[in-house]
Design an enzyme around this catalytic site. Sequence first.
Site, short mmCIF file in Angstrom:
data_model
loop_
_atom_site.label_atom_id
_atom_site.label_comp_id
_atom_site.label_asym_id
_atom_site.label_seq_id
_atom_site.Cartn_x
_atom_site.Cartn_y
_atom_site.Cartn_z
N ASP A 1 6.63 2.97 -18.75
CA ASP A 1 5.75 2.70 -19.88
C ASP A 1 4.39 2.20 -19.40
OD1 ASP A 1 7.81 3.39 -21.54
OD2 ASP A 1 8.40 1.33 -22.03
N ASP B 1 2.74 -0.25 -20.46
CA ASP B 1 2.51 -1.67 -20.73
C ASP B 1 2.85 -2.51 -19.50
OD1 ASP B 1 5.26 -1.59 -20.61
OD2 ASP B 1 5.56 -1.90 -22.76
N GLU C 1 11.87 5.09 -16.69
CA GLU C 1 12.35 3.79 -17.15
C GLU C 1 13.21 3.94 -18.40
OE1 GLU C 1 10.45 -0.06 -19.50
OE2 GLU C 1 9.13 1.35 -18.46
N ASP D 1 5.43 -4.43 -18.79
CA ASP D 1 6.78 -4.24 -18.28
C ASP D 1 6.88 -2.98 -17.44
OD1 ASP D 1 7.94 -6.53 -19.22
OD2 ASP D 1 8.72 -5.65 -21.06
#
Length: 639
Positions: free
Chosen positions: A502, A504, A429, A506
Amino acid sequence: MSTATSPKSYNAKDIVALEGLDPVRKRPGMYIGGVNSAGLHHLIWEIVDNSVDEAMNGHASEITVTLHKDEQTITVSDNGRGIPVDKHPKTKKPALEMVLTVLHAGGKFEGANYKTSGGLHGVGASVVNALSKEMTAVVKRDGAQYRMSFARGVPTTKLQKLKGAVRGTGTTITFKPDPTIFPKTTFNSETIAARLETASFLHRGVKVNYIDEAAGTKVTYLHENGIVDYLAKVIKERGARAIHDTPFTYRIDENERLEVALRWTESTDEHVRSYVNGIPTANGGSHENGFRGGLVKAVRNYIDTHDLTPRGVKITHEDIREGLIAIVSLFIAEPQFQGQTKDRLNNPEAQGFVESNVRGAMEQWLNNNPSIADGVIARVIAAARARAASRAASEAVSRKGGSKRVMLPSKLGDCVSGGKGQSELFIVEGDSAGGSAKQGRDRNYQAILPLRGKVLNTESATLKKILDNKEIQDLIATLGCGIGAHVNLADLRYNRVILLADADSDGHHITTLLLTFFYRHMPALIADGRLYIAVPPLYRVDIGKETYWAADEPARDEIVSEHGGRSEPKITRFKGLGEMDPKVLWNTTLDPSKRRLLKVDIDDHLETDRAISDLMGRDASARFRFIMERAEDASEIDV
């Protein structure tokens, strides 16, 4: 020198003959497909299928399934004839005991008792008993009630005739899976409800009750229109828009029963749910092949008869079936399933039977409904044109073999080994994270492809839009194996494909978007075990001189609880992979000796398809419902 037993010492004493239900407990995967979630729930389906068999043959009208408060105990009851309890003439044991303790003991081997049945091997009930910590069977027959209990397939009581007269007939089975066999013995309520609702669609007129004691709910499924209602539900779930209002329906009930319902939609994929004697055949088989063959031949005949083939366009079977959503339900006397899990039909005669019936009925339907037929043929021609454009686009971006590097994306950090050995591609990403990964990797066998932001949601996009997307183009070119029907794993440039985002919310969203793309357009990578998800840390926890890494909040809290007594922990939350030092990224996420990878696998294709359609499709109400049903379970929401 090896200390293993030499071949000369191999004699009769080395031969082990498993008796009774021991083979089931030794090799459960042979009977239920495995001890994972799918295998666990298969126990329920085996008992429910027996009750459905009673209903299918006109002996029962109601089935009730109860998930008890512990969420590990199941009760299945029906108002069928009740399992016989009289003593068997040869074994002198009650028939109920034989059915539940002897493999291949049942009443479905001869045609007199069951015209059609989902369980023909006499294996299901005894297998469930063998894999249950405890089981109790209660039978109502001849005005009396009988009970017998078991543990791990062995009777713990004799057959008991209970006091008092009772009305009606039926069988009630209560069982609890054995935790020494199954790593997890908690049942999923949604999975059970979905399967039971499907059963009510396939057996119209049969009332199916589901009681969830933990949730305090009771649902009754009863669908008089059968698979026609089921088709409407599937189309709505998938957020597909049908191109004709009236579905094609066909039903024949002679020596064998066949039911078909279908509609063409604007969707770019084909979706067929097939069943044999009420059992889902996720891997298709001869009946599904016959359905597809009959459908394609009928449409081709209609096109040829009315001279509708456009110039310069070659129509394939894929074009005819694109956008199709169909339910196919076949009932036959002696189904030959592939394995005990019954997910594929092998009867060769079923293909010809289904094909001839579907072909004749479809041709008649098209000729009797010319306006619908015109819309369907226009849809087929449009699919053919789009497929030709897709093929050209795919060939333009596809890299055949590992030697032509001129068409590879400039931002790809390729590895030295190419498509050999243990080479692996990390799809990362963002450019920042890609930079850290390129510096931290082992460039001999690890390649890095950074993707910008959130990739396209391919569930809601047309094929043209997908192929026009720059990030998707880069991904297709890097992998080199083509897309859709043209995927060839022999051309895949890497041994493994690893999604690295990541830790998280997102990052999870980006991973889900990529999984959707692979599931819909490169499913062969998943089926061949080539797709993985990397698990990078979200937290760094420093306690004294020691450093620990946590992938999420529970892992962080566990580390603090276990080690935090020595000194005050210092907790750092990573904002993203891009802020990680390359060495840290290698030690935590890229190093094969230390990293954690999740292999992408599919236990249940129908459940997977439904989940992706709900979460990523056009129908926002499905996502709203998903969120509302799980709102109470959410904690520490990342916003």
